[in-house]
Enzyme design. Structure first.
Site, PDB file in Angstrom:
ATOM      1  N   SER A 130       0.804  -1.198   0.021  1.00 18.17           N
ATOM      2  CA  SER A 130       0.058  -0.018  -0.004  1.00 18.17           C
ATOM      3  C   SER A 130       0.747   1.416   0.051  1.00 18.17           C
ATOM      4  CB  SER A 130      -0.972   0.029   1.237  1.00 18.17           C
ATOM      5  OG  SER A 130      -1.288   1.391   1.504  1.00 18.17           O
ATOM      6  N   TYR A 141      -2.902  -0.657  10.456  1.00 16.39           N
ATOM      7  CA  TYR A 141      -2.876  -1.367   9.313  1.00 16.39           C
ATOM      8  C   TYR A 141      -1.655  -0.923   8.297  1.00 16.39           C
ATOM      9  CZ  TYR A 141      -4.002  -1.157   4.316  1.00 16.39           C
ATOM     10  OH  TYR A 141      -3.764  -1.330   2.972  1.00 16.39           O
ATOM     11  N   LYS A 181       1.385  -3.278   6.784  1.00 19.09           N
ATOM     12  CA  LYS A 181       2.028  -3.568   5.383  1.00 19.09           C
ATOM     13  C   LYS A 181       3.465  -3.457   5.361  1.00 19.09           C
ATOM     14  CE  LYS A 181      -1.786  -4.273   3.371  1.00 19.09           C
ATOM     15  NZ  LYS A 181      -2.172  -5.537   2.659  1.00 19.09           N
TER      16      LYS A 181
END
Ligand code: WQD
Length: 369
Positions: free
Chosen positions: A130, A157, A161
């Site tokens: 991402s 989150y 990643k």
């Protein structure tokens, strides 16, 4: 068309996973999907069948459950590659539930790497990363290249990643047969042109486009535009909105690259590969088996431009109000996609008006809950 090999898709009934299943099949790959339906439903499999004309191979599995996941590799011993989508992905939810995010996102990845190394025919992994790994880039890095510094994400989150990329790059160094391509998505939007599959947000949508289409459909009273006092031309945040089908096609190109590459270990030994200056992953890059690409259009659009673009493209008006800024939002980020164009032969080509029409066409198939 010759079968290009069996690919495992984790998170196969998710938004990007389901669209990628379609493009892999269109490109001649065989696929087996796994998902635990945490953030999707089995109905997505019906949509995939309507598009490709058959039921794909599918196992309902939680990838963080090693024993259950291992059974998939026993049942399908000819896996030559995997695309790993399975992860929780809501920035806000990750702040409330950090342990869920770290356990699910990291453990499922560790299991995949271990099983691909031990049980698959070939260990090629394409990873769903991402642009959140860049945080809020400084203006000198916009449009943002892969060589931009990685900034610690404020959300579990985003951190998951970043950790995943570290885990994968260290694994590439440790396991000479493992090849990895990390794809850093910008803002995926839109739906398959058939409107048989699309984005299915759980509850109140967090992302902009599903909120727009639900407001246009009368499900939501109005859209809140989170801030118009940013340092941007119209004051609203800028993002790089990429059509989910164009994004799916990039995964096919990434797999083609990993499967087509000579065993990089030999090539790397033959010609010493020098890692990019200040690379965060020098040893992995030097192995010749670690690849990272930004997947965006290369064009930034503001929230207000997207709102007006939707109304223009669909002719459907809807209410929106300017609301306070949303915590954790970066002001502006959009991709420099030239590396993916050069090395994957891939470019996001769909005009934004067509993308927004596809999102609206999909929304009209959904119940007005
Ligand atoms: C976009 C813009 C909001 C909703 C997402 C994913 C993240 C990552 C990057 C893949 C922002 C504004 C939104 C609304 C609004 N993707 N907005 N009103 O935050 O860029 O992150 O893409 O990994 O996982 O979450 O996307 O769609 O939430 O917001 O004004 O009701 O729209 O402030 O400027 P974001 P988003």
């Amino acid at each position: 068309m010759k079968n290009k090999g069996l690919i495992l898709i984790t998170g196969a009934t998710g938004y990007i996973g389901s669209h990628t299943v379609i493009e892999l099949i269109n490109a001649g790959y065989d696929v087996v999907g796994v998902d635990n339906f945490y953030n999707s439903t089995a109905k997505v499999l019906d949509g995939i069948k309507k598009i490709v004309g058959f039921n794909i191979k599918f196992e309902e599995v939680d990838c963080s459950d090693y024993k259950a996941f291992e059974k998939v590799f026993v049942k399908y011993p000819n896996i030559v590659g995997a695309i790993h989508f399975a992860a929780c992905k809501a920035v806000g939810e990750s702040i409330e539930k950090p342990l869920l995010y770290y356990r699910n996102n990291i453990v499922s990845l560790l299991n995949l790497i271990d099983l691909m190394n031990k049980k698959a025919k070939q260990a090629n992994i394409v990873f769903s990363s991402s642009c959140t790994v860049y945080g809020q880039p400084s203006k000198k890095y916009l449009p943002i290249p892969e060589t931009a510094p990685l900034v610690k994400s404020p959300s579990p989150y985003g951190k998951s990643k970043q950790m995943a990329e570290d885990i994968l790059s260290d694994s590439v160094v440790a396991f000479p047969e493992l090849k990895v391509c990390a794809l850093r998505y910008f803002n995926p939007i839109g739906a398959h042109p058939t409107a048989y599959i699309g984005e299915l947000p759980n509850g109140v949508p967090m992302n902009l486009v599903p909120f727009i289409t639900q407001t246009a459909a009368g499900i939501r009273d109005h859209l809140n535009v989170f801030g118009d006092d940013y340092n941007t031309p119209d004051g609203s945040c800028i993002r790089d909105y990429i059509y989910v089908v164009d994004l799916a096609k990039a995964h096919v190109k990434a797999l083609d690259k990993l499967l087509g590459e000579e065993p990089e270990a030999k090539k790397a030994a033959a010609k010493k590969i020098v890692a990019a200056k200040n690379s965060p992953y020098p040893a992995a890059e030097a192995s010749g088996r670690w690849f990272v690409y930004n997947l965006g259009t290369g064009k930034g659009l503001s929230v207000l431009q997207l709102v007006k673009g939707f109304i223009k493209a669909t002719g459907v008006k809807f209410n929106y109000v300017i609301a306070p800024r949303r915590k954790g939002d970066v002001e502006q980020v959009w991709a420099d996609p030239s590396k993916a164009k050069k090395e994957l032969g891939w470019k996001a080509a769909t005009p934004i008006a067509e993308v927004l029409k596809s999102a609206w066409k999909w929304q009209q198939t959904l119940p007005k809950k």
